[in-house]
Design a protein around this motif. Structure first.
Motif, PDB file in Angstrom:
ATOM      1  N   TYR A   1      10.507  13.846 -26.556  1.00  0.00           N
ATOM      2  CA  TYR A   1      10.823  12.424 -26.627  1.00  0.00           C
ATOM      3  C   TYR A   1      11.263  11.939 -28.012  1.00  0.00           C
ATOM      4  CZ  TYR A   1      10.198   7.401 -26.131  1.00  0.00           C
ATOM      5  OH  TYR A   1      10.393   6.045 -26.133  1.00  0.00           O
TER       6      TYR A   1
ATOM      7  N   ARG B   1       3.994  16.968 -31.321  1.00  0.00           N
ATOM      8  CA  ARG B   1       3.065  18.080 -31.518  1.00  0.00           C
ATOM      9  C   ARG B   1       3.029  19.088 -30.383  1.00  0.00           C
ATOM     10  NH1 ARG B   1      -0.990  13.808 -34.077  1.00  0.00           N
ATOM     11  NH2 ARG B   1      -0.171  12.704 -32.276  1.00  0.00           N
TER      12      ARG B   1
ATOM     13  N   VAL C   1      -1.791  15.016 -17.957  1.00  0.00           N
ATOM     14  CA  VAL C   1      -2.960  15.625 -18.609  1.00  0.00           C
ATOM     15  C   VAL C   1      -3.053  15.187 -20.072  1.00  0.00           C
ATOM     16  CG1 VAL C   1      -3.939  17.859 -19.304  1.00  0.00           C
ATOM     17  CG2 VAL C   1      -3.137  17.534 -16.972  1.00  0.00           C
TER      18      VAL C   1
ATOM     19  N   GLY D   1      -1.840  21.446 -14.568  1.00  0.00           N
ATOM     20  CA  GLY D   1      -1.904  21.016 -15.969  1.00  0.00           C
ATOM     21  C   GLY D   1      -0.595  20.517 -16.542  1.00  0.00           C
TER      22      GLY D   1
ATOM     23  N   VAL E   1      -5.316  23.523 -20.510  1.00  0.00           N
ATOM     24  CA  VAL E   1      -5.870  22.903 -19.303  1.00  0.00           C
ATOM     25  C   VAL E   1      -4.902  23.210 -18.163  1.00  0.00           C
ATOM     26  CG1 VAL E   1      -6.558  20.749 -18.195  1.00  0.00           C
ATOM     27  CG2 VAL E   1      -7.029  21.122 -20.630  1.00  0.00           C
TER      28      VAL E   1
ATOM     29  N   VAL F   1       4.957   5.090 -18.192  1.00  0.00           N
ATOM     30  CA  VAL F   1       6.217   5.834 -18.191  1.00  0.00           C
ATOM     31  C   VAL F   1       6.093   7.117 -17.350  1.00  0.00           C
ATOM     32  CG1 VAL F   1       7.846   7.055 -19.714  1.00  0.00           C
ATOM     33  CG2 VAL F   1       6.866   4.890 -20.422  1.00  0.00           C
TER      34      VAL F   1
ATOM     35  N   ALA G   1      -3.663  21.438 -31.000  1.00  0.00           N
ATOM     36  CA  ALA G   1      -4.197  20.283 -30.253  1.00  0.00           C
ATOM     37  C   ALA G   1      -4.342  19.099 -31.194  1.00  0.00           C
ATOM     38  CB  ALA G   1      -5.552  20.648 -29.647  1.00  0.00           C
TER      39      ALA G   1
ATOM     40  N   ASP H   1       4.398  13.327 -26.839  1.00  0.00           N
ATOM     41  CA  ASP H   1       3.617  13.053 -28.030  1.00  0.00           C
ATOM     42  C   ASP H   1       4.561  12.458 -29.076  1.00  0.00           C
ATOM     43  OD1 ASP H   1       1.305  13.268 -29.837  1.00  0.00           O
ATOM     44  OD2 ASP H   1       2.680  14.591 -30.904  1.00  0.00           O
TER      45      ASP H   1
ATOM     46  N   SER I   1       3.726  19.651 -22.190  1.00  0.00           N
ATOM     47  CA  SER I   1       3.830  19.195 -20.794  1.00  0.00           C
ATOM     48  C   SER I   1       4.948  18.173 -20.726  1.00  0.00           C
ATOM     49  CB  SER I   1       2.493  18.655 -20.296  1.00  0.00           C
ATOM     50  OG  SER I   1       1.609  19.727 -20.081  1.00  0.00           O
ATOM     51  N   GLY I   2       4.607  16.865 -20.858  1.00  0.00           N
ATOM     52  CA  GLY I   2       5.656  15.840 -20.769  1.00  0.00           C
ATOM     53  C   GLY I   2       6.503  15.716 -22.029  1.00  0.00           C
TER      54      GLY I   2
ATOM     55  N   VAL J   1       5.857  10.833 -18.896  1.00  0.00           N
ATOM     56  CA  VAL J   1       4.718  11.259 -19.730  1.00  0.00           C
ATOM     57  C   VAL J   1       3.869  12.247 -18.928  1.00  0.00           C
ATOM     58  CG1 VAL J   1       2.550  10.444 -20.779  1.00  0.00           C
ATOM     59  CG2 VAL J   1       4.666   9.152 -21.132  1.00  0.00           C
TER      60      VAL J   1
HETATM   61  C1  FAD Z   1       7.301   6.399 -24.021  1.00  0.00           C
HETATM   62  C2  FAD Z   1       5.810   6.640 -24.119  1.00  0.00           C
HETATM   63  C3  FAD Z   1       4.947   5.892 -23.342  1.00  0.00           C
HETATM   64  C4  FAD Z   1       3.576   6.089 -23.420  1.00  0.00           C
HETATM   65  N1  FAD Z   1       2.759   5.306 -22.664  1.00  0.00           N
HETATM   66  C5  FAD Z   1       1.426   5.418 -22.796  1.00  0.00           C
HETATM   67  C6  FAD Z   1       0.554   4.560 -22.060  1.00  0.00           C
HETATM   68  O1  FAD Z   1       1.004   3.710 -21.279  1.00  0.00           O
HETATM   69  N2  FAD Z   1      -0.788   4.720 -22.255  1.00  0.00           N
HETATM   70  C7  FAD Z   1      -1.305   5.656 -23.109  1.00  0.00           C
HETATM   71  O2  FAD Z   1      -2.528   5.761 -23.226  1.00  0.00           O
HETATM   72  N3  FAD Z   1      -0.503   6.486 -23.799  1.00  0.00           N
HETATM   73  C8  FAD Z   1       0.840   6.383 -23.662  1.00  0.00           C
HETATM   74  N4  FAD Z   1       1.656   7.220 -24.370  1.00  0.00           N
HETATM   75  C9  FAD Z   1       1.054   8.294 -25.180  1.00  0.00           C
HETATM   76  C10 FAD Z   1       0.959   9.576 -24.329  1.00  0.00           C
HETATM   77  O3  FAD Z   1       0.069   9.372 -23.259  1.00  0.00           O
HETATM   78  C11 FAD Z   1       0.434  10.743 -25.191  1.00  0.00           C
HETATM   79  O4  FAD Z   1       1.270  10.951 -26.279  1.00  0.00           O
HETATM   80  C12 FAD Z   1       0.286  12.007 -24.356  1.00  0.00           C
HETATM   81  O5  FAD Z   1      -0.465  12.963 -25.073  1.00  0.00           O
HETATM   82  C13 FAD Z   1       1.637  12.592 -23.981  1.00  0.00           C
HETATM   83  O6  FAD Z   1       1.463  13.666 -23.102  1.00  0.00           O
HETATM   84  P1  FAD Z   1       2.727  14.595 -22.730  1.00  0.00           P
HETATM   85  O7  FAD Z   1       2.237  15.687 -21.879  1.00  0.00           O
HETATM   86  O8  FAD Z   1       3.852  13.761 -22.277  1.00  0.00           O
HETATM   87  O9  FAD Z   1       3.153  15.107 -24.159  1.00  0.00           O
HETATM   88  P2  FAD Z   1       3.189  16.530 -24.859  1.00  0.00           P
HETATM   89  O10 FAD Z   1       3.884  16.202 -26.135  1.00  0.00           O
HETATM   90  O11 FAD Z   1       3.759  17.569 -23.982  1.00  0.00           O
HETATM   91  O12 FAD Z   1       1.659  16.831 -25.090  1.00  0.00           O
HETATM   92  C14 FAD Z   1       0.834  15.969 -25.844  1.00  0.00           C
HETATM   93  C15 FAD Z   1      -0.374  16.737 -26.375  1.00  0.00           C
HETATM   94  O13 FAD Z   1      -1.165  17.171 -25.277  1.00  0.00           O
HETATM   95  C16 FAD Z   1      -1.283  18.598 -25.284  1.00  0.00           C
HETATM   96  N5  FAD Z   1      -1.205  19.071 -23.906  1.00  0.00           N
HETATM   97  C17 FAD Z   1      -0.350  18.649 -22.939  1.00  0.00           C
HETATM   98  N6  FAD Z   1      -0.609  19.287 -21.784  1.00  0.00           N
HETATM   99  C18 FAD Z   1      -1.635  20.131 -22.031  1.00  0.00           C
HETATM  100  C19 FAD Z   1      -2.370  21.047 -21.223  1.00  0.00           C
HETATM  101  N7  FAD Z   1      -2.089  21.219 -19.948  1.00  0.00           N
HETATM  102  N8  FAD Z   1      -3.374  21.738 -21.821  1.00  0.00           N
HETATM  103  C20 FAD Z   1      -3.694  21.559 -23.120  1.00  0.00           C
HETATM  104  N9  FAD Z   1      -3.046  20.702 -23.927  1.00  0.00           N
HETATM  105  C21 FAD Z   1      -2.036  19.994 -23.386  1.00  0.00           C
HETATM  106  C22 FAD Z   1      -0.079  19.064 -26.098  1.00  0.00           C
HETATM  107  O14 FAD Z   1      -0.298  20.320 -26.677  1.00  0.00           O
HETATM  108  C23 FAD Z   1       0.029  17.987 -27.156  1.00  0.00           C
HETATM  109  O15 FAD Z   1      -0.906  18.190 -28.187  1.00  0.00           O
HETATM  110  C24 FAD Z   1       3.044   7.062 -24.316  1.00  0.00           C
HETATM  111  C25 FAD Z   1       3.909   7.814 -25.108  1.00  0.00           C
HETATM  112  C26 FAD Z   1       5.283   7.600 -25.012  1.00  0.00           C
HETATM  113  C27 FAD Z   1       6.203   8.380 -25.897  1.00  0.00           C
END
Ligand code: FAD
Length: 470
Positions: free
Chosen positions: A38, A83, A154, A125, A209, A148, A466, A79, A75-76, A151
């Motif tokens: 993102y 990260r 997990v 996961g 996870v 969103v 993490a 971050d 995953s999504g 995202v």
């Molecule tokens: C546009 C946008 C909207 C958002 N909206 C909200 C919201 O409404 N509410 C809110 O609380 N937060 C929100 N966030 C924050 C978001 O929930 C966190 O940044 C979340 O960690 C993103 O998860 P991801 O899987 O998309 O990201 P990634 O960047 O893929 O992962 C984020 C972190 O989680 C770890 N991780 C992911 N999956 C696993 C797994 N299966 N096992 C172990 N570790 C894992 C990754 O290693 C990394 O450290 C938003 C962020 C953005 C950019």
């Protein structure tokens, strides 16, 4: 640590021995599309490995840990500080593990004291929020999620998980009733109470996870949409709305559990004060009455609120968010939106730089929420009622990035200078950079427990990417 050339060679060998596991390097046709995250599209990982089963994850982690190859978990990819992918580092892409099974008569949820849940779902996961909500919807269920669809669920849930439905059902972190991880030795582990407690707030510090079991709720029809308020004078509109909202909340009737209102100021195309309204009870007539009340808190100029579903609400919100962007997020959590805080918000949002991606928004943990009480089964510590502010200094036009960052930092500093007693001691980990994380504040009394758990489960810090940085 292995050097890059030998790592690439090892990955090619691994790929030829495990043809069912997709391994991509920069010359692979899909690499560029799959590496995109993102807020940091500039990061180019060394390789992307895409397991599609839990057994595959086990094989991949054993290989990487044995060869001492550093890796991140993606995953999504949302971050804000990028990260889940590191430059020239292997990325374990979890997105193919996106199964959902609804367990309609889960004894775990039915026995819970803190929730009215009647069912749970077991999910992969790497599932994205939109896919989870879509599948749950086809079974007549929903669960708290953020705004969103792209995202990762997990990543969202493990570190807090703010969003609509939190007043009624709690934050994402409190929906987790079970987990399976692949640990640093490549073993599949069913989380016991201690590991579950650690995952609920400190996320992926202990392993990949591969599966969560979460509470789900019978929700089908909801009211949702955006309310736009007259915004030519934000210094009037924002304090006016917030003092009227606080009065409504303090009134004898109080705010209903099914109501969620999420304030934001967007460039549309000039700074526009909006509220994302969600009513999540099947009694829509009462919802319409609350919609009218919210619309009178400040002069309203338009509303898109309509009958929809949790899936429709997410699809609609998706239209307002960038798919990829550049920049960062500043966060600060406040106990209340006092007049002083509302004035600072109005002052800075009125001079918001003019890129369409930039926005300011906030989540609220209301006192009535099941998450707003001490919980010793979780290390997520922001349990007092509060507002979590998000200053999104993200831009479409990179030429505007420096101006946006300076504005965001000044804005956050101005909020920090408001009354110290009103600032939450615990800030939202998901949006903090490593250097901003003060573990004793974030995890409070749970820190010694977490450090011991980390020492026991991941003594060599294999999961060093993490974001809990234990
Ligand atoms: C546009 C946008 C909207 C958002 N909206 C909200 C919201 O409404 N509410 C809110 O609380 N937060 C929100 N966030 C924050 C978001 O929930 C966190 O940044 C979340 O960690 C993103 O998860 P991801 O899987 O998309 O990201 P990634 O960047 O893929 O992962 C984020 C972190 O989680 C770890 N991780 C992911 N999956 C696993 C797994 N299966 N096992 C172990 N570790 C894992 C990754 O290693 C990394 O450290 C938003 C962020 C953005 C950019």
């Amino acid at each position: 640590m292995a050097n890059q050339e030998s790592t690439i060679r090892s990955i090619h060998d691994f790929a030829s021995q495990n043809p069912n596991i997709t391994c991509l390097t920069s010359s692979s046709p899909q690499f560029n599309q799959l590496r995109s995250i993102y807020a940091h599209p500039e990061i180019i990982p060394l390789a992307i490995i895409r397991p599609s089963t839990v057994k595959d994850v086990q094989t991949v982690v054993s290989f990487l840990a044995t060869k001492r190859i550093e890796f991140t978990i993606r995953s999504g990819g949302h971050d804000m500080h990028g990260r889940s992918m590191r430059q020239e580092t292997v990325a374990l892409d979890m997105r193919l593990i996106n199964n959902v099974t609804v367990n309609p008569h889960s004894s775990e949820a039915a026995g819970s004291e803190t929730s009215t849940a009647t069912a749970t779902a077991t999910i992969g996961g790497g599932i994205l929020t939109g896919d989870l909500i879509s599948t749950l919807h086809s079974h007549g269920y929903a669960t708290p999620v953020g705004s969103v669809p792209a995202v990762g669920y997990v990543g969202w849930a493990m570190y807090g998980g703010y969003g609509a439905y939190s007043a009624q059902f709690g934050l994402g972190v409190d929906q987790i009733v079970g987990a399976r991880i692949v640990n640093a030795r490549g073993e599949i582990v069913e989380a016991d109470q201690d590991l579950l407690k650690g995952i609920r707030g400190a996320g992926g510090a202990f392993g990949v996870v591969v599966e969560l079991t979460v509470r789900v709720y019978k929700i089908q029809k909801i009211l949702a949409g955006m309310i736009m308020f007259e915004s030519t004078d934000l210094s009037t509109a924002i304090p006016q709305y917030n003092s009227a909202y606080a009065a409504l909340a303090a009134a004898e009737e109080g705010l209903p559990l099914a109501l969620s209102v999420h304030q934001g100021i967007l460039n549309a195309p000039t700074p526009t004060f909006t509220v994302l309204f969600v009513w999540s009870s099947s009694n829509l007539d009462v919802g319409y009455k609350w919609l009218e009340k919210i619309k009178t808190l400040s002069p309203c100029i338009a509303s898109t609120v309509q009958e929809t579903t949790p899936r429709g609400c997410l699809e609609d919100a998706d239209r307002h968010f960038a798919k990829t962007t550049h920049g960062r997020m500043w966060t600060i959590s406040m106990k209340q939106i006092t007049e002083e805080v509302a004035r600072v918000i109005a002052q800075y949002t009125a001079k918001m730089p003019d890129d369409p991606h930039i926005l300011f928004d906030m989540h609220q943990l209301r006192a009535c929420s099941p998450s707003a009480r001490p919980n010793n089964d979780s290390v997520f510590s922001a349990r007092e009622p509060h507002f979590e502010f998000e200053i999104n200094t993200i831009v479409e036009d990179q030429g505007k990035l420096q101006v946006a960052l300076a504005w965001g930092e000044d804005f956050r500093e101005a909020l920090r200078r408001t009354s110290a007693e009103n600032i939450m001691p615990v800030q939202y980990l998901s949006f903090m950079r490593e250097e901003e994380v003060d573990h004793s504040r974030i995890f409070g009394e749970h820190l010694p427990f977490l450090q011991e758990l980390k020492r026991n489960l991941d003594p060599d810090n294999v999961f060093n990417a993490a974001i809990s940085y234990l």
